[in-house]
Design a protein around this motif. Structure first.
Motif, PDB file in Angstrom:
ATOM      1  N   LEU A  81     -58.850  31.151 -19.269  1.00 47.50           N
ATOM      2  CA  LEU A  81     -57.410  30.947 -19.430  1.00 47.50           C
ATOM      3  C   LEU A  81     -56.921  31.570 -20.740  1.00 47.50           C
ATOM      4  O   LEU A  81     -55.864  32.198 -20.790  1.00 47.50           O
ATOM      5  N   ALA A  82     -57.721  31.426 -21.809  1.00 46.92           N
ATOM      6  CA  ALA A  82     -57.344  31.983 -23.112  1.00 46.92           C
ATOM      7  C   ALA A  82     -57.310  33.504 -23.056  1.00 46.92           C
ATOM      8  O   ALA A  82     -56.408  34.136 -23.623  1.00 46.92           O
ATOM      9  N   GLU A  83     -58.291  34.099 -22.377  1.00 44.47           N
ATOM     10  CA  GLU A  83     -58.318  35.559 -22.292  1.00 44.47           C
ATOM     11  C   GLU A  83     -57.183  36.086 -21.450  1.00 44.47           C
ATOM     12  O   GLU A  83     -56.812  37.249 -21.568  1.00 44.47           O
ATOM     13  N   GLN A  84     -56.655  35.253 -20.581  1.00 44.18           N
ATOM     14  CA  GLN A  84     -55.506  35.660 -19.768  1.00 44.18           C
ATOM     15  C   GLN A  84     -54.192  35.312 -20.463  1.00 44.18           C
ATOM     16  O   GLN A  84     -53.136  35.405 -19.860  1.00 44.18           O
ATOM     17  N   GLY A  85     -54.266  34.894 -21.712  1.00 43.68           N
ATOM     18  CA  GLY A  85     -53.050  34.735 -22.509  1.00 43.68           C
ATOM     19  C   GLY A  85     -52.565  33.318 -22.719  1.00 43.68           C
ATOM     20  O   GLY A  85     -51.566  33.107 -23.417  1.00 43.68           O
ATOM     21  N   ALA A  86     -53.240  32.318 -22.133  1.00 51.10           N
ATOM     22  CA  ALA A  86     -52.825  30.934 -22.374  1.00 51.10           C
ATOM     23  C   ALA A  86     -53.088  30.561 -23.826  1.00 51.10           C
ATOM     24  O   ALA A  86     -54.006  31.100 -24.457  1.00 51.10           O
ATOM     25  N   SER A 128     -52.328  45.216 -14.401  1.00 46.10           N
ATOM     26  CA  SER A 128     -51.558  46.420 -14.717  1.00 46.10           C
ATOM     27  C   SER A 128     -50.260  46.126 -15.463  1.00 46.10           C
ATOM     28  O   SER A 128     -49.813  46.947 -16.250  1.00 46.10           O
ATOM     29  N   ASN A 129     -49.667  44.983 -15.232  1.00 47.94           N
ATOM     30  CA  ASN A 129     -48.394  44.695 -15.885  1.00 47.94           C
ATOM     31  C   ASN A 129     -48.544  43.731 -17.060  1.00 47.94           C
ATOM     32  O   ASN A 129     -48.059  43.998 -18.152  1.00 47.94           O
ATOM     33  N   THR A 130     -49.225  42.622 -16.855  1.00 47.06           N
ATOM     34  CA  THR A 130     -49.285  41.606 -17.915  1.00 47.06           C
ATOM     35  C   THR A 130     -50.410  41.873 -18.912  1.00 47.06           C
ATOM     36  O   THR A 130     -50.378  41.352 -20.033  1.00 47.06           O
ATOM     37  N   GLY A 131     -51.417  42.680 -18.528  1.00 50.85           N
ATOM     38  CA  GLY A 131     -52.493  43.010 -19.462  1.00 50.85           C
ATOM     39  C   GLY A 131     -53.263  41.800 -19.940  1.00 50.85           C
ATOM     40  O   GLY A 131     -53.254  40.736 -19.315  1.00 50.85           O
ATOM     41  N   VAL A 132     -53.970  41.974 -21.021  1.00 49.70           N
ATOM     42  CA  VAL A 132     -54.627  40.833 -21.675  1.00 49.70           C
ATOM     43  C   VAL A 132     -54.294  40.898 -23.168  1.00 49.70           C
ATOM     44  O   VAL A 132     -54.083  41.980 -23.704  1.00 49.70           O
ATOM     45  N   PRO A 133     -54.227  39.748 -23.825  1.00 50.52           N
ATOM     46  CA  PRO A 133     -53.895  39.751 -25.250  1.00 50.52           C
ATOM     47  C   PRO A 133     -55.041  40.326 -26.082  1.00 50.52           C
ATOM     48  O   PRO A 133     -56.180  40.402 -25.606  1.00 50.52           O
ATOM     49  N   VAL A 175     -39.011  39.269 -21.541  1.00 51.88           N
ATOM     50  CA  VAL A 175     -40.120  39.849 -22.294  1.00 51.88           C
ATOM     51  C   VAL A 175     -41.382  39.825 -21.429  1.00 51.88           C
ATOM     52  O   VAL A 175     -41.746  38.794 -20.903  1.00 51.88           O
ATOM     53  N   THR A 176     -42.009  40.960 -21.285  1.00 46.87           N
ATOM     54  CA  THR A 176     -43.311  40.901 -20.604  1.00 46.87           C
ATOM     55  C   THR A 176     -44.384  41.296 -21.611  1.00 46.87           C
ATOM     56  O   THR A 176     -45.023  40.439 -22.188  1.00 46.87           O
ATOM     57  N   GLY A 177     -44.569  42.574 -21.866  1.00 50.88           N
ATOM     58  CA  GLY A 177     -45.587  42.973 -22.847  1.00 50.88           C
ATOM     59  C   GLY A 177     -46.969  42.669 -22.321  1.00 50.88           C
ATOM     60  O   GLY A 177     -47.133  41.976 -21.319  1.00 50.88           O
ATOM     61  N   MET A 178     -47.998  43.192 -22.992  1.00 51.69           N
ATOM     62  CA  MET A 178     -49.358  42.975 -22.548  1.00 51.69           C
ATOM     63  C   MET A 178     -49.916  41.721 -23.217  1.00 51.69           C
ATOM     64  O   MET A 178     -50.767  41.782 -24.096  1.00 51.69           O
ATOM     65  N   ARG A 221     -46.460  36.434 -12.369  1.00 57.01           N
ATOM     66  CA  ARG A 221     -45.284  36.837 -11.596  1.00 57.01           C
ATOM     67  C   ARG A 221     -44.140  35.845 -11.736  1.00 57.01           C
ATOM     68  O   ARG A 221     -42.969  36.228 -11.720  1.00 57.01           O
ATOM     69  N   GLU A 222     -44.476  34.570 -11.864  1.00 58.19           N
ATOM     70  CA  GLU A 222     -43.422  33.563 -12.057  1.00 58.19           C
ATOM     71  C   GLU A 222     -42.637  33.842 -13.338  1.00 58.19           C
ATOM     72  O   GLU A 222     -41.469  33.534 -13.437  1.00 58.19           O
ATOM     73  N   ARG A 223     -43.324  34.398 -14.325  1.00 63.11           N
ATOM     74  CA  ARG A 223     -42.652  34.686 -15.597  1.00 63.11           C
ATOM     75  C   ARG A 223     -41.960  36.052 -15.575  1.00 63.11           C
ATOM     76  O   ARG A 223     -40.837  36.178 -16.038  1.00 63.11           O
ATOM     77  N   THR A 224     -42.662  37.070 -15.039  1.00 65.14           N
ATOM     78  CA  THR A 224     -42.122  38.426 -15.147  1.00 65.14           C
ATOM     79  C   THR A 224     -41.223  38.799 -13.976  1.00 65.14           C
ATOM     80  O   THR A 224     -40.449  39.751 -14.080  1.00 65.14           O
ATOM     81  N   GLY A 225     -41.366  38.064 -12.873  1.00 61.94           N
ATOM     82  CA  GLY A 225     -40.555  38.380 -11.700  1.00 61.94           C
ATOM     83  C   GLY A 225     -41.137  39.465 -10.814  1.00 61.94           C
ATOM     84  O   GLY A 225     -40.620  39.709  -9.719  1.00 61.94           O
ATOM     85  N   VAL A 226     -42.218  40.116 -11.261  1.00 59.38           N
ATOM     86  CA  VAL A 226     -42.812  41.189 -10.448  1.00 59.38           C
ATOM     87  C   VAL A 226     -44.319  41.001 -10.296  1.00 59.38           C
ATOM     88  O   VAL A 226     -44.970  40.352 -11.129  1.00 59.38           O
ATOM     89  N   GLY A 227     -44.852  41.600  -9.252  1.00 60.18           N
ATOM     90  CA  GLY A 227     -46.300  41.568  -9.035  1.00 60.18           C
ATOM     91  C   GLY A 227     -47.005  42.577  -9.922  1.00 60.18           C
ATOM     92  O   GLY A 227     -46.401  43.173 -10.823  1.00 60.18           O
ATOM     93  N   GLU A 228     -48.291  42.762  -9.679  1.00 64.53           N
ATOM     94  CA  GLU A 228     -49.035  43.762 -10.447  1.00 64.53           C
ATOM     95  C   GLU A 228     -50.319  44.097  -9.706  1.00 64.53           C
ATOM     96  O   GLU A 228     -50.699  43.408  -8.757  1.00 64.53           O
TER      97      GLU A 228
END
Lengths: 409, 409
Positions: free
Chosen positions: B34-39, B366-371, B6-9, A195-202
């Protein structure tokens, strides 16, 4: 969250507000961690209260069972009947102020109560909406009831015990509830960072079965990773010989997996000739002869006391520690010294006192610290204060608290 | 982290860089999440590589054991000898670019390698510096070596098995490593959120023993919470009868703890008269007669097949699911359908392929997804690319990679 100048030891999550409609174990474990890290966790209890108030062992005071106390410290409680107009009125205002909503309701229940992510995001687009489910949506079991023992039996936890013991058993904890609660707390914090990056929750979904199965299989897929007929189960763990070893007066735990440790171990037990035994000269060799290796260890340990072996093995740089019963664990100087287990007097916010053996957050944060520990709340304890914070005037509070008070009886 | 458009999954932790000097299980579990969450997790391996490359079961390709593959996907690997001048030169630049540093080194090792929080904060005041330790600093065991079985034996995990089985046993997982890895991932994210408020990083300490003991005791302090002589151990869990129940063709897991479920269960098994049996009419009564209650359940289940009982119990709204062996678990339609267990071809960044049975992150955002999932890295696979990103020119890269290449052999 803005970059404020005030820091203080209030915990890394100070300033985060969490609405928690869960009960029993998995949800309360998740929000316990957040509360101990400084989040304002508002425990929204149904008119009958969290089931754990009664199901968590014999209470000393009504509704304050041991497990309830241990899984709900540092939270605030408000009683709300989410099916009533009054409950919905309060909930609507709470949602507008919150960073996180946690539930383990099924989609249909969320829908009928107006608590879907879509409904909340319309009011508060920054909310992180976490559903802890039994089974991921879209699968054939979605919506089926999930309890810890059912998930243990289905996810391979009981099967791992069968590999060692010859028959399926449960782990002697509410393992998957407890584990997935921690997983949920992690996922919530990750989404707050997103959320800090995208500005929105999820909306996030944390399914118990899938998490438990991934936990089991990541350790035990073994050769099945590569081959359809490959062996499953880590052989060093699945052998009945992997256990605390009996000494002349108790038990000891020894870990000697690397070559250096294995050689030092053979020296420590006075059998240096085994260093050149081809069964034991490498990790691969010891794995292939794991039963022989463990048998050598078990036989040696019988000859001295636990304290003697701990001392001898320490001198040889072989990792070893005594085995604790639940009773001796309570006297462990490391545990007592760390402050994780304390016998302090606990107070809740209206100065009700409770002298009890309690637990504290085990992790340390050099800058943000952790907030002072507070006793788990009485049912509805903070209802009036929370309503006042939400801007409800004295008359509304009487109307709304009246209902909560009725329910508490 | 700035609020980017930019958000994207790409996962909730996209944009977070983690330097990971850990090996084996506890640290790699933390950074896997952390890696699976995109770090961007940079696995900094010593010249001999992560021990798990060889210790995690028989590999198909050298250095790629099954457990290594399952605990290190989505990470990048660089080989660095942190004791060498070249290693320190690279590390210094990495620290300047990172959000998180994770190690399980002891304070003296961190000191001698210049990797203390103080040293790093001088270069990068926003870094979160996480030490996963065996035992909290300041206690009598601080600095002692910690391995999963030692922590299981000391923290009460083995003791809980003794309560059920009559003798101390380990859980059939590297339970405390695996558990505390998840705890560390949570603590790291909490500290990153704290940084959003305070503007600065901090040092965090995650001790295995204290976390494992808190896990055990929060469930099992029971009456000892209140009384010095109070009973420990949740009686519904510590009874040998709490287990998957044998049916005429396998095992089933049934959960009927509430009054409504218990009554429905007696109806389902054709013994409605037990609804009025004083041993079984309330939670408290069933808890006091837990062995009798479990015996009724066990006896009833023997009379039909697992599938028949699952169907009958479902009709009566009694939670029940079949028991899975490790083998049948792999065919579970929910697990396969969820995408958590997959048989895809995996590629790493130089297009080396691996067809394998693998696991995926179980949670949904729902918004940030996973890589997209990436194969665990070969030893030092990303060294040259990472050095280039850090601004090292071709000549420096040859000099620094040369050393890494030597070490890899």
């Amino acid at each position: 969250m803005s970059t404020a100048t005030v820091t203080g030891m209030r915990g890394p999550l100070a300033g985060i507000r969490v609405l928690d409609t869960t009960g029993v174990v998995v949800g309360p474990v998740a929000t316990l961690i957040l509360a101990e890290q400084g989040a304002d966790v508002i425990k929204i209890e149904p008119p009958e209260g969290d089931l754990m108030r009664r199901l968590g062992g014999r209470p000393r005071k009504p509704g304050m069972s041991p497990k309830f106390l241990h899984f709900n410290r540092n939270k605030r409680s408000i009683a709300l009947d989410l099916k009533s107009a009054e409950g919905r009125e309060v909930m609507q205002r709470l949602v507008a102020t919150a960073d996180v909503f946690v539930s383990n309701m099924r989609p249909r229940a969320l829908q009928s109560l107006g608590l879907t992510f879509a409904a909340m995001a319309a009011v508060n687009p920054r909310i992180v909406h976490c559903t802890i489910s039994g089974f991921a949506l879209g699968g054939p079991y979605a919506g089926a009831p999930a309890y810890d023992t059912i998930i243990q039996g289905l996810s391979g936890v009981a099967a791992c015990h069968a590999e060692v013991l010859g028959e399926p058993r449960f782990a002697p904890f509410v393992l998957t509830d407890h584990l997935v609660g921690i997983v949920a707390a992690q996922a919530i914090c990750a989404a707050l960072l997103g959320r800090e990056r995208t500005g929105v929750g999820e909306a996030i979904e944390v399914p118990m079965f899938e998490n438990a199965a991934a936990f089991v299989l990541s350790e035990h897929l073994d050769q099945r990773t590569f081959e359809p007929d490959g062996h499953m189960g880590d052989p060093r763990i699945m052998t009945p010989d992997a256990r605390p070893l009996q000494t002349s007066d108790g038990y000891i735990c020894v870990s000697a997996n690397t070559d250096v440790q294995a050689r030092a171990f053979f020296d420590a037990i006075g059998r240096p000739e085994l260093k050149n035994d081809p069964r034991f000269t490498s990790v691969t060799a010891r794995l292939a002869h794991v039963r022989d290796y463990f048998a050598v260890r078990a036989e040696a340990m019988l000859t001295r006391t636990t304290a003697e072996w701990v001392e001898i093995l320490r001198r040889h740089d072989v990792p070893a520690m005594p085995y604790h019963t639940l009773q001796t664990l309570l006297d462990d100087p490391q545990l007592r010294g760390s402050g994780v287990l304390t016998e302090e007097i606990q107070k809740n916010d209206d100065d009700q006192e409770e002298t009890m053996l309690g637990l504290r957050h085990p992790n340390r944060y050099s800058n943000t610290g952790v907030p002072e520990s507070r006793l788990a709340p009485r049912f509805g304890e903070h209802g009036d204060a929370i309503l006042a914070e939400l801007g409800f005037g004295p008359e509304d509070r009487r109307r709304l608290s009246g209902r909560a008070a009725d329910a508490a009886e």
